[in-house]
Design an enzyme around this catalytic site. Sequence first.
Site, PDB file in Angstrom:
ATOM      1  N   LYS A   1      -8.607   4.642  -7.079  1.00  0.00           N
ATOM      2  CA  LYS A   1      -9.146   5.510  -8.131  1.00  0.00           C
ATOM      3  C   LYS A   1     -10.560   5.983  -7.796  1.00  0.00           C
ATOM      4  CE  LYS A   1      -6.288   3.380 -11.717  1.00  0.00           C
ATOM      5  NZ  LYS A   1      -6.253   2.578 -12.955  1.00  0.00           N
TER       6      LYS A   1
ATOM      7  N   GLY B   1       0.817  -1.195   0.000  1.00  0.00           N
ATOM      8  CA  GLY B   1       0.000   0.000   0.000  1.00  0.00           C
ATOM      9  C   GLY B   1       0.853   1.249   0.000  1.00  0.00           C
TER      10      GLY B   1
ATOM     11  N   GLY C   1      -0.295   2.746   7.564  1.00  0.00           N
ATOM     12  CA  GLY C   1      -0.223   1.927   8.772  1.00  0.00           C
ATOM     13  C   GLY C   1       0.283   0.525   8.562  1.00  0.00           C
ATOM     14  N   LYS C   2       1.073   0.296   7.510  1.00  0.00           N
ATOM     15  CA  LYS C   2       1.566  -1.065   7.241  1.00  0.00           C
ATOM     16  C   LYS C   2       2.539  -1.513   8.335  1.00  0.00           C
ATOM     17  CE  LYS C   2       3.343  -0.030   3.311  1.00  0.00           C
ATOM     18  NZ  LYS C   2       3.038   1.418   3.336  1.00  0.00           N
ATOM     19  N   THR C   3       3.462  -0.637   8.704  1.00  0.00           N
ATOM     20  CA  THR C   3       4.468  -1.010   9.704  1.00  0.00           C
ATOM     21  C   THR C   3       3.874  -1.073  11.099  1.00  0.00           C
ATOM     22  OG1 THR C   3       6.181   0.023   8.344  1.00  0.00           O
ATOM     23  CG2 THR C   3       6.714  -0.402  10.656  1.00  0.00           C
TER      24      THR C   3
ATOM     25  N   SER D   1      -3.036   2.167 -18.012  1.00  0.00           N
ATOM     26  CA  SER D   1      -4.412   2.388 -17.557  1.00  0.00           C
ATOM     27  C   SER D   1      -5.025   3.649 -18.161  1.00  0.00           C
ATOM     28  CB  SER D   1      -4.454   2.488 -16.023  1.00  0.00           C
ATOM     29  OG  SER D   1      -3.715   3.601 -15.588  1.00  0.00           O
TER      30      SER D   1
ATOM     31  N   PRO E   1       2.478   4.950   1.223  1.00  0.00           N
ATOM     32  CA  PRO E   1       3.065   5.330   2.523  1.00  0.00           C
ATOM     33  C   PRO E   1       2.036   5.963   3.443  1.00  0.00           C
ATOM     34  CG  PRO E   1       4.420   6.105   0.686  1.00  0.00           C
ATOM     35  CD  PRO E   1       3.131   5.626   0.095  1.00  0.00           C
ATOM     36  N   GLY E   2       2.207   5.716   4.732  1.00  0.00           N
ATOM     37  CA  GLY E   2       1.381   6.377   5.736  1.00  0.00           C
ATOM     38  C   GLY E   2       0.042   5.739   6.009  1.00  0.00           C
TER      39      GLY E   2
END
Length: 844
Positions: free
Chosen positions: A782, A293, A298-300, A739, A295-296
């Site tokens: 999108k 996903g 909340g993956k980490t 795309s 940045p920012g």
Amino acid sequence: TLHRRIDFLSVVDAGPPMVGEVRHWAAPLVPGLEGRAGVGMNSKEAVGASVDLVKALSNEVVAVIRDLVRVNPLIREQTQYFTTRVDVGNPYKLADFAAALTTASGTELQAVLEEADAAARLRKALDLIVKEREVSKLQAEIKESTEASLSKTQRDFMLHEQLKAIKKELGVEQDDKEALLAKFKQRVEEAVGMPDTAKKVVDEELAKLSLLERNSAEFNTSRSYLDWLTSLPWGKHTVDCLDVAKAKVTLDADHYGLDDVKDRILEFIAVGKLKGALTGRGKGNGKILCLVGPPGVGKTSIGKSVANALGRKFFRFSVGGLSDVAEIKGHRRTYVGAMPGKPIQSLKETGVCNPLILIDEIDKLGRGHQGDPASALLELLDPSQNDSFSDHFVDTPVDMSQALFLCTANVLDTIPAPLLDRMEVVRIAGYDLPEKVEIAERYLIPNAMHQAGLKPKPTPASDDNAHDDDADGETEKDAETQEAAAIAAAAAAVPAEVAAKLRIDESAVQALVRWHCREAGVRQLAQKIERICRKLALDVVRLQEASSNSSSNSNSSSSSWLPSSSSAAAAQTPSEKCGWVVSEDSLHEFVGQPLFTSDRLYEGGCPAGVVMGLAWTSMGGTSLYIEVAEVPGSPDGSGGRTKGKGATARNGNAMNGGGGFDDSSSGSEQEGGGDKGRGSLMTTGKLGEVMAESSQIAYTLARNFLNHRCVGHQDNPFLANARVHLHVPEGATPKDGPSAGVTMTTALLSLAMDKPTRADMAMTGEVSLTGKVLPVGGIKEKTIAARRAAITCLVLPAANRKDYLELPAYLKEGLEVHFADTYDDVYAVAFSEDPSGVFGSFDP
């Protein structure tokens, strides 16, 4: 044999043998030694000589030689030989002998030899021998100091050795090597789960260590290896939490949204509950998830929450920019400072064999001369192989299948296919406006208020579900409690009337999201909220200081010191002006003017030749405008457009101004070719290779579609004759991806027909040369970008219907969505009319 001294004057013949001219010295006169054998007589000069001076100098030289013999015993033998074979009373020979005892330079010794006067020669020799005596004294002092130091060191060493021997006899203390061996053996006995292969290696290494000397380099290498091998948590593991409801509460307490990740973790727990354990030993039991996903989002941070929900220890390491295989597989033990890789270090640091290991930034792995870390991760992240993971340092199989691996990435394109195949990908889309507002209200604003000292720390719901049973966890918890208490004490100092009003209104958060922070995550939003809280804290402190100054001046008899009401009003802080409530109207006082002033590049609808598309980037979804214009000065001299059947007059979208684009213009240009026209396409906007190819496909499809499917435009020669310029705004930003095909085709047709598209429409999808609309990715991102731009009509590929149906209901609310299987469906929506005729092959 009588040796006489001569002066060498010149060379007569170089020889050999060499013949030279010399001058013989006269027999020396020795005052007071007349009549002795071998001593010359010259009564006239002897009478004038200073006998007393020569004697005094001779005695002093002898005295200094005696001192030198006492200080430096090495010259004692030479002195004894001289006194027995040579007449000490001869001042010339005494001077020569004294000079020979010194370590003077050759120049100084030569000066003594060349001196003919007895007194002068004795003086020069005396100077040299005195200097030699002082040097010998200094040398003796240094020797004594060194011997004293060595004697003390040797004495201490002997005493320590005797003390060790006494303690060993009494059984009080063991030898260092024996104590070390005993420690390692005890660790092996306590490691119940150590496999037989590891025990065999440890036994062999212990036998080797017992035969090595402590001072050898191999001893330290073997000790370090045994220390690591016996420190691994063989067979130790934490008890997994198999309560699904409790795990859900823990996950929801720390993160809002992220339902896909949470559902996957809950499914994992449910399977583990039915099996009796989350992971077991053996092939295929390890689990590897990859969170992808922008940045920012909340993956980490969700990795720590997952560890808390499962009741596991947490270890994180980043591989972003990593180019050394040794960080994964460890160093060979022969290297200086060798260590195991990060996976083995995680086991030792957590103290268990089933931690949750978060591998951050796995899409940013490097590759250098030290190997390919991505290839090294293949064994670690393969559930069928990591039960016998081999580290170069440990050099014995280690079971990593009981660990749970979480990987994070922004994109999947840079992850090698073999590595990606070993991971289960869970996509995390960006947050939309309602989600960001909810996250700000639940987490960001309370935490920012707490960090700024304005309010006490909120009690998270997950505190009751924490799994901190170890001493380290308790210590960390105590430190956090003390810090929270200190901040709570500072927050208590905020005036009560201010603390009751202090808040950030929801309208301000919405304005922040819409006009300041359009990122996919919430990192910038958190920074803006922290900035607001810092300004609020500054205003609170100013109010406190102003109150203190007013109270200190209240007893003053003069009223001239008190500010007037007008000056007090002028000195009001932004927080006081807005009543300590940050709203949309007062937001600019805290974060400045908005970075974005509009949701769209074209307000009120796009003109002919401009179509709004949707794109996905590593930062989330965004709107992407495609602009197409005719280049003035087309080859046929009429701007490429002829009036008549199937053509319409156009004057609003043409590029005005003198001149035009020559062949050296920036961008790429494609010639139409053929006998019927010389149309061409030029593209700009820093497009990548894939997007440049999409523009060529769109150009060919648009020319074919215009002449076969567009009602009333079958004879339109615009695209066949005109030079067309296709541009994607924000030219400094690189753009690439498959795309934008339908958007480019629609923009070309809009320009050719001089007909704008729907004002509330946005589209995405790729096209083929035959008009098939191909699926794309990032549908959720999108859709969020479309809602942010107030778009109500979406055109998506038919193959992406399943992706759209999985979106939350609030994202689909109020949207008119059309799924296109061919470009005919796109054309019907964009221009509100159905195409007619037969879509044939392209005929230039």
